[in-house]
Motif scaffolding. Structure first.
Motif, PDB file in Angstrom:
ATOM      1  N   ARG A  94      -3.565  -6.084  13.087  1.00 35.12           N
ATOM      2  CA  ARG A  94      -2.375  -5.936  12.234  1.00 35.12           C
ATOM      3  C   ARG A  94      -2.643  -6.451  10.826  1.00 35.12           C
ATOM      4  N   LEU A  95      -3.304  -7.594  10.745  1.00 37.70           N
ATOM      5  CA  LEU A  95      -3.622  -8.169   9.441  1.00 37.70           C
ATOM      6  C   LEU A  95      -4.538  -7.239   8.652  1.00 37.70           C
ATOM      7  N   LYS A 100      -5.279  -3.401   4.273  1.00 37.03           N
ATOM      8  CA  LYS A 100      -5.629  -2.070   3.789  1.00 37.03           C
ATOM      9  C   LYS A 100      -4.459  -1.456   3.043  1.00 37.03           C
ATOM     10  N   MET A 101      -3.276  -1.645   3.586  1.00 39.06           N
ATOM     11  CA  MET A 101      -2.097  -1.074   2.917  1.00 39.06           C
ATOM     12  C   MET A 101      -1.874  -1.723   1.553  1.00 39.06           C
ATOM     13  N   VAL A 102      -1.883  -3.048   1.542  1.00 43.44           N
ATOM     14  CA  VAL A 102      -1.590  -3.771   0.300  1.00 43.44           C
ATOM     15  C   VAL A 102      -2.716  -3.578  -0.708  1.00 43.44           C
ATOM     16  N   TYR A 103      -3.952  -3.883  -0.329  1.00 46.00           N
ATOM     17  CA  TYR A 103      -5.049  -3.800  -1.275  1.00 46.00           C
ATOM     18  C   TYR A 103      -5.439  -2.361  -1.562  1.00 46.00           C
ATOM     19  N   GLU A 109      -3.407   1.908  -7.492  1.00 50.75           N
ATOM     20  CA  GLU A 109      -2.586   1.718  -8.679  1.00 50.75           C
ATOM     21  C   GLU A 109      -3.446   1.271  -9.860  1.00 50.75           C
ATOM     22  N   SER A 110      -4.369   0.324  -9.603  1.00 52.15           N
ATOM     23  CA  SER A 110      -5.195  -0.155 -10.707  1.00 52.15           C
ATOM     24  C   SER A 110      -6.128   0.944 -11.186  1.00 52.15           C
ATOM     25  N   ARG A 111      -6.614   1.805 -10.330  1.00 45.99           N
ATOM     26  CA  ARG A 111      -7.431   2.934 -10.765  1.00 45.99           C
ATOM     27  C   ARG A 111      -6.609   3.866 -11.639  1.00 45.99           C
TER      28      ARG A 111
END
Length: 121
Positions: A94-95, A100-103, A109-111
């Motif tokens: 789960r972690l 993966k979802m968050v990063y 977004e940063s790209r």
């Protein structure tokens, strides 16, 4: 019941009359013996009644306990189905998925932001 299988009741034994013969038994001895038999017989019947009453109580208690046992077993089965144990492996999966979802989203977004800045320049 056992009383249905007995030959005589205490009262029948008490009321029993023997024929008198010139060479017969002594009436006093016969009466004394029958009195003893009556007492034993009454004790026996009283004991049987108590044991039958106790048996009925125990059978009722057994039925109640069996029903209670069935209910507890059903509750345990339901609890086992509902309570899926969470192991360390499940937590790590789960972690990892959350990371993966968050990063993954942040990297995307940063790209996009970097591309937008490069396009603007």
């Amino acid at each position: 019941m056992i009383q249905d299988r007995l030959n005589h009741t205490p009262q029948e034994i008490l009321d029993k009359e023997f024929k008198i013969d010139t060479r017969g038994y002594r009436l006093k001895e016969v009466d004394q013996y029958l009195d003893e038999v009556i007492v034993d017989y009454e004790t026996l019947l009283e004991t049987i009644k108590k044991q039958e009453a106790e048996k009925e109580e125990l059978l009722t208690e057994i039925m109640h306990l069996k029903q209670e046992l069935r209910n507890v077993r059903m509750s345990v089965d339901i609890a086992k189905e509902e309570n899926t144990e969470v192991t360390n492996v499940d937590i790590l999966r789960r972690l990892s998925s959350l990371e993966k979802m968050v990063y993954g989203t942040r990297r995307s977004e940063s790209r996009e932001q970097r591309m937008d800045m490069n396009d603007a320049a």
